[in-house]
Design a protein around this motif. Structure first.
Motif, mmCIF file in Angstrom:
data_model
loop_
_atom_site.group_PDB
_atom_site.id
_atom_site.type_symbol
_atom_site.label_atom_id
_atom_site.label_comp_id
_atom_site.label_asym_id
_atom_site.label_seq_id
_atom_site.Cartn_x
_atom_site.Cartn_y
_atom_site.Cartn_z
ATOM 1 N N ALA A 140 -20.044 -25.590 -11.669
ATOM 2 C CA ALA A 140 -19.752 -24.923 -10.396
ATOM 3 C C ALA A 140 -20.014 -23.425 -10.512
ATOM 4 O O ALA A 140 -19.634 -22.788 -11.496
ATOM 5 N N SER A 141 -20.663 -22.888 -9.499
ATOM 6 C CA SER A 141 -20.837 -21.442 -9.383
ATOM 7 C C SER A 141 -20.352 -21.051 -7.990
ATOM 8 O O SER A 141 -21.117 -21.044 -7.031
ATOM 9 N N PHE A 142 -19.053 -20.780 -7.878
ATOM 10 C CA PHE A 142 -18.423 -20.445 -6.606
ATOM 11 C C PHE A 142 -18.110 -18.952 -6.605
ATOM 12 O O PHE A 142 -17.355 -18.473 -7.446
ATOM 13 N N ARG A 143 -18.674 -18.229 -5.653
ATOM 14 C CA ARG A 143 -18.550 -16.780 -5.641
ATOM 15 C C ARG A 143 -17.906 -16.294 -4.341
ATOM 16 O O ARG A 143 -17.938 -16.977 -3.319
ATOM 17 N N GLY A 149 -20.950 -33.050 -4.436
ATOM 18 C CA GLY A 149 -22.222 -32.557 -4.939
ATOM 19 C C GLY A 149 -22.453 -31.072 -4.824
ATOM 20 O O GLY A 149 -23.491 -30.568 -5.245
ATOM 21 N N VAL A 150 -21.503 -30.344 -4.261
ATOM 22 C CA VAL A 150 -21.671 -28.895 -4.101
ATOM 23 C C VAL A 150 -21.514 -28.224 -5.461
ATOM 24 O O VAL A 150 -20.516 -28.430 -6.154
ATOM 25 N N LEU A 154 -27.255 -25.002 -1.824
ATOM 26 C CA LEU A 154 -26.462 -23.777 -1.805
ATOM 27 C C LEU A 154 -25.640 -23.767 -0.527
ATOM 28 O O LEU A 154 -26.137 -24.132 0.527
ATOM 29 N N TYR A 155 -24.385 -23.359 -0.634
ATOM 30 C CA TYR A 155 -23.456 -23.481 0.483
ATOM 31 C C TYR A 155 -22.677 -22.189 0.713
ATOM 32 O O TYR A 155 -22.448 -21.423 -0.222
ATOM 33 N N VAL A 156 -22.234 -22.027 1.957
ATOM 34 C CA VAL A 156 -21.307 -20.940 2.279
ATOM 35 C C VAL A 156 -20.159 -21.490 3.109
ATOM 36 O O VAL A 156 -20.362 -22.309 4.004
ATOM 37 N N VAL A 157 -18.958 -21.048 2.784
ATOM 38 C CA VAL A 157 -17.752 -21.379 3.548
ATOM 39 C C VAL A 157 -17.210 -20.078 4.113
ATOM 40 O O VAL A 157 -16.974 -19.129 3.357
ATOM 41 N N ALA A 158 -17.000 -20.022 5.441
ATOM 42 C CA ALA A 158 -16.613 -18.761 6.079
ATOM 43 C C ALA A 158 -15.565 -18.996 7.157
ATOM 44 O O ALA A 158 -15.880 -19.044 8.337
ATOM 45 N N LEU A 159 -14.330 -19.172 6.738
ATOM 46 C CA LEU A 159 -13.221 -19.348 7.665
ATOM 47 C C LEU A 159 -12.002 -18.611 7.143
ATOM 48 O O LEU A 159 -11.999 -18.118 6.023
ATOM 49 N N LEU A 205 -23.525 -20.687 4.178
ATOM 50 C CA LEU A 205 -24.961 -20.808 4.356
ATOM 51 C C LEU A 205 -25.570 -21.642 3.238
ATOM 52 O O LEU A 205 -25.135 -21.604 2.202
ATOM 53 N N LEU A 206 -26.619 -22.043 3.246
ATOM 54 C CA LEU A 206 -27.680 -22.228 2.287
ATOM 55 C C LEU A 206 -27.655 -23.532 1.482
ATOM 56 O O LEU A 206 -26.847 -23.688 0.608
ATOM 57 N N ALA A 207 -28.576 -24.453 1.747
ATOM 58 C CA ALA A 207 -28.772 -25.624 0.905
ATOM 59 C C ALA A 207 -30.246 -25.928 0.771
ATOM 60 O O ALA A 207 -31.037 -25.404 1.513
#
Length: 365
Positions: free
Chosen positions: A265-268, A209-210, A160-165, A9-11
């Motif tokens: 990077a803030s990857f959670r 750019g993420v 802001l991004y979400v990866v869901a796979l 999600l979210l950018a």
């Protein structure tokens, strides 16, 4: 299972371009599979994984199919709604324009897609994560042409991004003997292969750019109705659940490592395995009365795989955990979304460019 949310999600999006730069609000960019798909697969003419027939979407909008593999909202929809975010259109929506992208973001999620390119090939057409990233790169170039280099870099680095796979990589790849991965790897080496591929993809996204990203883990995918009906006992498949737990553990560690090594990077990691497992094991505790069979099915003909107009619906959709053989109902999605919001410490955005709803919460003292 397909509790790999997605979803997705979210950018930040540009509301208007002024002389001094852009005025931005928070929107969503989603990378995912069928748990987050909002219609991309409907536009894939040869694709076999589609949610374009009744009764999909029966509890959403006008009640007509809209590309969501659910009776209502997805987890990504619900999290976005609770955070005050606009819902992003499907990338393949023919009405999509640069202005829409800057105001609403984009959803690249594709039913049947996986982290691996080889996953879900028998669906003929679907977007793997690498393909979704390629589409995202093209989106960035479109925005660059519209607002220029500096504003584009600012826009995407504030995003802001979400990866869901991930679940398809097991259910529609490794656990099926028709795929070479099933005999090329063992359980441990396949999880490593999958996690390291995801590492490379997240690193690629960072180069595009993420900077702030959530990646969601898998739920107990051995307990989805399809896995149960294919087991000899009708119960959850323990090996499949153990694979989900192994993937979650490896991915959580990988995200910590990537986040510490890539600049800014803030990857959670978002993990809802425990709450989903409890929902399935103790449905009454959460207000449900069925957690082992789909609401939309062909009765005793199992597995039905998909919901179609000839399917029978359960009497009360709010009491079923699963909508079809793979996917949760909107009621279950809401419980899952609420748990992710709680665990991640998310709160409604203030629509400011400096808002960072994915940043780690401050220590409580």
């Amino acid at each position: 299972m397909k509790f790999t949310f997605a979803a997705t999600l979210l950018a930040l999006s540009v509301l208007g371009i002024a002389t001094g730069g852009c005025q931005c609000k928070v929107v969503q960019f989603i990378f995912g599979d069928s748990l987050s798909d909002v219609g991309n697969n409907d536009y894939l003419s040869k694709g076999l994984a589609k949610a374009n027939l009744p009764w999909y979407g029966i509890d959403f909008g006008n009640g007509m199919p809209n590309g969501r593999f659910c009776n209502g909202r997805t987890v990504a929809d619900i999290i976005g709604d609770k955070m005050g975010l606009p819902r992003p259109p499907a990338f393949l929506d023919p009405s999509l324009t640069e202005d829409m992208i800057m105001q609403n973001g984009v959803n690249y999620a594709s039913g049947g897609g996986g982290i691996l390119n080889e996953t879900g090939t028998y669906f003929i057409q679907r977007f793997s994560l690498y393909k979704q990233i390629e589409l995202f790169q093209g989106t960035k170039e479109l925005i660059r042409e519209k607002i220029g280099d500096n504003e584009t870099e600012k826009f995407f680095q504030q995003s802001l991004y979400v990866v869901a796979l991930g679940s398809n990589d097991f259910i529609n790849n490794y656990l099926m003997p028709v795929y070479s991965d099933s005999y090329t790897y063992n359980d441990d080496s396949f999880v490593t292969y999958l996690t390291e591929t995801l590492r490379a993809q997240l690193t690629l996204l960072h180069s595009l750019g993420v900077r702030q990203l959530m990646a969601f883990g898998l739920g107990p995918m051995g307990c989805i109705p399809l896995q149960r009906v294919l087991s000899t006992s009708g119960g959850c498949q323990d090996r499949t659940n153990k694979l989900a737990l192994s993937f979650n553990q490896a991915t959580s560690k990988m995200l910590e490592d990537v986040s510490s090594k890539l600049p800014n990077a803030s990857f959670r990691f978002g993990d809802a395995y425990d709450v989903v497992n409890d929902l399935i094991s103790n449905p009454v505790k959460h207000g449900f009365n069925n957690s082992d069979s789909p609401c939309c099915s062909w009765g005793k003909i199992r597995p039905a795989l998909t919901c179609i107009p000839l399917s029978k619906l359960c009497k009360d959709r709010s009491k079923y955990v699963f909508w079809d053989e793979y996917h949760p109902t909107e009621s279950a999605n809401e419980l899952i979304a609420n748990e992710l919001i709680r665990k991640m410490g998310l709160s409604p955005t203030n629509l400011s460019p400096s808002a960072a709803p994915f940043a780690a919460p401050s220590p409580q003292g």
